[in-house]
Design a protein around this motif. Structure first.
Motif, PDB file in Angstrom:
ATOM      1  N   LYS A 116       0.828  -1.205   0.000  1.00  0.00           N
ATOM      2  CA  LYS A 116       0.000   0.000   0.000  1.00  0.00           C
ATOM      3  C   LYS A 116       0.864   1.258   0.000  1.00  0.00           C
ATOM      4  O   LYS A 116       1.958   1.285   0.566  1.00  0.00           O
ATOM      5  CB  LYS A 116      -0.939   0.027   1.208  1.00  0.00           C
ATOM      6  CG  LYS A 116      -2.124  -0.920   1.095  1.00  0.00           C
ATOM      7  CD  LYS A 116      -3.112  -0.700   2.216  1.00  0.00           C
ATOM      8  CE  LYS A 116      -4.327  -1.604   2.066  1.00  0.00           C
ATOM      9  NZ  LYS A 116      -5.183  -1.230   0.927  1.00  0.00           N
ATOM     10  N   VAL A 117       0.358   2.305  -0.613  1.00  0.00           N
ATOM     11  CA  VAL A 117       0.963   3.635  -0.580  1.00  0.00           C
ATOM     12  C   VAL A 117      -0.133   4.601  -0.156  1.00  0.00           C
ATOM     13  O   VAL A 117      -1.144   4.747  -0.850  1.00  0.00           O
ATOM     14  CB  VAL A 117       1.524   4.048  -1.950  1.00  0.00           C
ATOM     15  CG1 VAL A 117       2.108   5.462  -1.871  1.00  0.00           C
ATOM     16  CG2 VAL A 117       2.594   3.071  -2.413  1.00  0.00           C
ATOM     17  N   LEU A 118       0.046   5.226   1.003  1.00  0.00           N
ATOM     18  CA  LEU A 118      -0.952   6.144   1.536  1.00  0.00           C
ATOM     19  C   LEU A 118      -0.317   7.515   1.744  1.00  0.00           C
ATOM     20  O   LEU A 118       0.907   7.664   1.700  1.00  0.00           O
ATOM     21  CB  LEU A 118      -1.506   5.619   2.865  1.00  0.00           C
ATOM     22  CG  LEU A 118      -2.154   4.232   2.834  1.00  0.00           C
ATOM     23  CD1 LEU A 118      -2.597   3.829   4.234  1.00  0.00           C
ATOM     24  CD2 LEU A 118      -3.334   4.196   1.880  1.00  0.00           C
ATOM     25  N   TYR A 119      -1.172   8.501   1.998  1.00  0.00           N
ATOM     26  CA  TYR A 119      -0.701   9.865   2.238  1.00  0.00           C
ATOM     27  C   TYR A 119      -1.318  10.378   3.533  1.00  0.00           C
ATOM     28  O   TYR A 119      -2.528  10.259   3.744  1.00  0.00           O
ATOM     29  CB  TYR A 119      -1.068  10.785   1.071  1.00  0.00           C
ATOM     30  CG  TYR A 119      -0.304  10.462  -0.187  1.00  0.00           C
ATOM     31  CD1 TYR A 119       0.832  11.186  -0.545  1.00  0.00           C
ATOM     32  CD2 TYR A 119      -0.699   9.405  -1.007  1.00  0.00           C
ATOM     33  CE1 TYR A 119       1.546  10.868  -1.693  1.00  0.00           C
ATOM     34  CE2 TYR A 119       0.015   9.078  -2.156  1.00  0.00           C
ATOM     35  CZ  TYR A 119       1.135   9.818  -2.493  1.00  0.00           C
ATOM     36  OH  TYR A 119       1.846   9.507  -3.622  1.00  0.00           O
ATOM     37  N   ALA A 120      -0.469  10.922   4.394  1.00  0.00           N
ATOM     38  CA  ALA A 120      -0.933  11.418   5.688  1.00  0.00           C
ATOM     39  C   ALA A 120      -0.585  12.892   5.843  1.00  0.00           C
ATOM     40  O   ALA A 120       0.555  13.292   5.593  1.00  0.00           O
ATOM     41  CB  ALA A 120      -0.287  10.625   6.819  1.00  0.00           C
ATOM     42  N   LEU A 121      -1.573  13.695   6.223  1.00  0.00           N
ATOM     43  CA  LEU A 121      -1.285  15.078   6.573  1.00  0.00           C
ATOM     44  C   LEU A 121      -1.042  15.142   8.072  1.00  0.00           C
ATOM     45  O   LEU A 121      -1.884  14.717   8.871  1.00  0.00           O
ATOM     46  CB  LEU A 121      -2.445  16.005   6.205  1.00  0.00           C
ATOM     47  CG  LEU A 121      -2.125  17.496   6.424  1.00  0.00           C
ATOM     48  CD1 LEU A 121      -2.765  18.359   5.357  1.00  0.00           C
ATOM     49  CD2 LEU A 121      -2.550  17.976   7.804  1.00  0.00           C
ATOM     50  N   LEU A 122       0.131  15.635   8.459  1.00  0.00           N
ATOM     51  CA  LEU A 122       0.492  15.796   9.867  1.00  0.00           C
ATOM     52  C   LEU A 122       0.822  17.258  10.110  1.00  0.00           C
ATOM     53  O   LEU A 122       1.742  17.799   9.500  1.00  0.00           O
ATOM     54  CB  LEU A 122       1.687  14.910  10.225  1.00  0.00           C
ATOM     55  CG  LEU A 122       1.517  13.402   9.993  1.00  0.00           C
ATOM     56  CD1 LEU A 122       2.791  12.658  10.366  1.00  0.00           C
ATOM     57  CD2 LEU A 122       0.329  12.861  10.784  1.00  0.00           C
ATOM     58  N   ASP A 123       0.053  17.873  10.982  1.00  0.00           N
ATOM     59  CA  ASP A 123       0.276  19.282  11.327  1.00  0.00           C
ATOM     60  C   ASP A 123       1.084  19.326  12.613  1.00  0.00           C
ATOM     61  O   ASP A 123       0.539  19.283  13.714  1.00  0.00           O
ATOM     62  CB  ASP A 123      -1.066  19.995  11.492  1.00  0.00           C
ATOM     63  CG  ASP A 123      -0.901  21.500  11.697  1.00  0.00           C
ATOM     64  OD1 ASP A 123       0.253  21.986  11.670  1.00  0.00           O
ATOM     65  OD2 ASP A 123      -1.915  22.186  11.893  1.00  0.00           O
ATOM     66  N   ASP A 124       2.401  19.378  12.455  1.00  0.00           N
ATOM     67  CA  ASP A 124       3.337  19.338  13.572  1.00  0.00           C
ATOM     68  C   ASP A 124       3.372  20.694  14.273  1.00  0.00           C
ATOM     69  O   ASP A 124       3.497  21.728  13.631  1.00  0.00           O
ATOM     70  CB  ASP A 124       4.731  18.990  13.042  1.00  0.00           C
ATOM     71  CG  ASP A 124       5.723  18.675  14.131  1.00  0.00           C
ATOM     72  OD1 ASP A 124       6.029  19.582  14.923  1.00  0.00           O
ATOM     73  OD2 ASP A 124       6.218  17.539  14.167  1.00  0.00           O
ATOM     74  N   SER A 125       3.281  20.674  15.586  1.00  0.00           N
ATOM     75  CA  SER A 125       3.182  21.926  16.345  1.00  0.00           C
ATOM     76  C   SER A 125       4.422  22.793  16.212  1.00  0.00           C
ATOM     77  O   SER A 125       4.353  24.006  16.410  1.00  0.00           O
ATOM     78  CB  SER A 125       2.938  21.629  17.828  1.00  0.00           C
ATOM     79  OG  SER A 125       3.991  20.844  18.361  1.00  0.00           O
ATOM     80  N   SER A 126       5.572  22.200  15.862  1.00  0.00           N
ATOM     81  CA  SER A 126       6.803  22.977  15.708  1.00  0.00           C
ATOM     82  C   SER A 126       7.275  23.048  14.261  1.00  0.00           C
ATOM     83  O   SER A 126       7.734  24.078  13.795  1.00  0.00           O
ATOM     84  CB  SER A 126       7.927  22.377  16.571  1.00  0.00           C
ATOM     85  OG  SER A 126       7.615  22.466  17.937  1.00  0.00           O
ATOM     86  N   LEU A 127       7.170  21.951  13.535  1.00  0.00           N
ATOM     87  CA  LEU A 127       7.707  21.897  12.179  1.00  0.00           C
ATOM     88  C   LEU A 127       6.722  22.393  11.125  1.00  0.00           C
ATOM     89  O   LEU A 127       7.113  22.715  10.012  1.00  0.00           O
ATOM     90  CB  LEU A 127       8.124  20.469  11.836  1.00  0.00           C
ATOM     91  CG  LEU A 127       9.202  19.840  12.722  1.00  0.00           C
ATOM     92  CD1 LEU A 127       9.474  18.410  12.277  1.00  0.00           C
ATOM     93  CD2 LEU A 127      10.471  20.660  12.696  1.00  0.00           C
ATOM     94  N   GLY A 128       5.443  22.420  11.476  1.00  0.00           N
ATOM     95  CA  GLY A 128       4.447  22.897  10.532  1.00  0.00           C
ATOM     96  C   GLY A 128       3.670  21.768   9.878  1.00  0.00           C
ATOM     97  O   GLY A 128       3.786  20.594  10.234  1.00  0.00           O
ATOM     98  N   ARG A 129       2.923  22.135   8.875  1.00  0.00           N
ATOM     99  CA  ARG A 129       1.954  21.249   8.235  1.00  0.00           C
ATOM    100  C   ARG A 129       2.552  20.673   6.946  1.00  0.00           C
ATOM    101  O   ARG A 129       3.008  21.416   6.082  1.00  0.00           O
ATOM    102  CB  ARG A 129       0.717  22.098   7.914  1.00  0.00           C
ATOM    103  CG  ARG A 129      -0.509  21.400   7.405  1.00  0.00           C
ATOM    104  CD  ARG A 129      -1.543  22.495   7.103  1.00  0.00           C
ATOM    105  NE  ARG A 129      -2.826  21.953   6.731  1.00  0.00           N
ATOM    106  CZ  ARG A 129      -3.821  21.735   7.581  1.00  0.00           C
ATOM    107  NH1 ARG A 129      -3.666  21.999   8.864  1.00  0.00           N
ATOM    108  NH2 ARG A 129      -4.969  21.257   7.151  1.00  0.00           N
ATOM    109  N   THR A 130       2.528  19.360   6.808  1.00  0.00           N
ATOM    110  CA  THR A 130       3.014  18.757   5.573  1.00  0.00           C
ATOM    111  C   THR A 130       2.336  17.417   5.336  1.00  0.00           C
ATOM    112  O   THR A 130       1.735  16.832   6.246  1.00  0.00           O
ATOM    113  CB  THR A 130       4.544  18.557   5.591  1.00  0.00           C
ATOM    114  OG1 THR A 130       5.003  18.288   4.268  1.00  0.00           O
ATOM    115  CG2 THR A 130       4.947  17.420   6.498  1.00  0.00           C
TER     116      THR A 130
END
Length: 273
Positions: free
Chosen positions: A171-185
């Motif tokens: 499987k190949v999935l995509y996750a949005l993680l909004d890191d409190s210090s590094l930002g949103r990616t």
């Protein structure tokens, strides 16, 4: 009567023949690490190594399994050589989990695809000097849509949208993680699953910053999560590798930041059992 006895004997022999096949779906933890690392894991449950801009730096905690060893060659040869890594090795007894019966590779694969459950997890922030939220938002996204609006699942919304059905293998999935210090990616996540271990490889699709510095260009921050079935134990091998600007000012921030992040992600993982 003789037929019944013969049937029982044949059934017993079949069970004996099948037993090694069942047991082969788990590694022996003692065989995966050096003797010193194995003893330390039994005592402390964790080993960590961090390197930043060191000559000849190489990861050295890699368990002796097929998928864990693939992590060592996973960095693309056409990218800048990584000048930072942190690797963490864990060993936990299944009986110490709240639901030890769920401690299987199949269920581990479902956890590693449940991005929405990462939202709100806590980590120790060295900058703040206290525990803080690591991911303000976390959810699966549709790569064909804008990552901000193409949300597939989010905490508090209709459940079941994380892609946890069936095996994770391939499987190949995509996750949005909004890191409190590094930002949103958005991270592209690829999975390889075997009966006895699973590997999830996270790659950043967009740039990330440490303060005002663009520290991680797209594709140059890669995180690996390998879970290994060791019979009565579960081993986990977590790494972060990155090619970052060679600035000494980044060393302390990067080392502190990713050490606590990996630890928080591991705790999130084991608490799902």
């Amino acid at each position: 009567m003789k037929k019944k006895v013969l049937f029982i004997r044949l059934a017993g022999m079949l069970l004996l023949l099948l037993q090694p096949m069942v047991q082969s779906h788990a590694f022996n933890a003692r065989d995966l690490f050096s003797a010193a690392d194995y003893e330390k894991l039994l005592k402390d449950g964790k080993i960590e190594r961090i390197a930043f801009m060191e000559d000849g730096m190489e990861m050295g905690l890699t368990p002796n399994t097929p998928l864990a060893k693939k992590v060592l060659s996973a960095w693309p040869k056409d990218l800048d050589t990584p000048n930072f890594f942190v690797e963490e090795l864990y060993l936990a007894k299944k009986d110490d989990f709240a639901r030890p019966g769920l401690a299987t590779i199949d269920f581990a694969g479902k956890i590693l695809r449940s991005f929405s459950t990462l939202q709100g997890i806590q980590y120790y922030s060295h900058r703040r000097g206290k525990m803080a939220t690591l991911y303000e938002e976390a959810y699966t996204v549709d790569p064909e849509k804008d990552p901000v609006t193409g949300r597939v699942a989010k905490v508090g919304e209709t459940k079941g949208h994380d892609d946890t059905a069936g095996s994770a293998d391939g499987k190949v999935l995509y996750a949005l993680l909004d890191d409190s210090s590094l930002g949103r990616t958005v991270y592209r996540v690829e999975y390889v699953e075997r009966p006895d271990e699973i590997w999830a490889n996270f790659v950043n699709e967009s740039a990330l910053k440490l303060g005002p510095i663009k520290a991680f260009a797209p594709g140059k921050l890669r995180m690996n999560f390998v879970v290994i079935d060791c019979g009565e134990y579960v081993a986990a091998y977590l790494t972060t590798q990155a090619a970052v600007p060679p600035l000494a000012i980044l060393e302390k921030k990067i080392k502190e930041s990713f050490s606590t992040r990996l630890d928080a992600v591991y705790k999130w993982f084991v608490e799902r059992f």
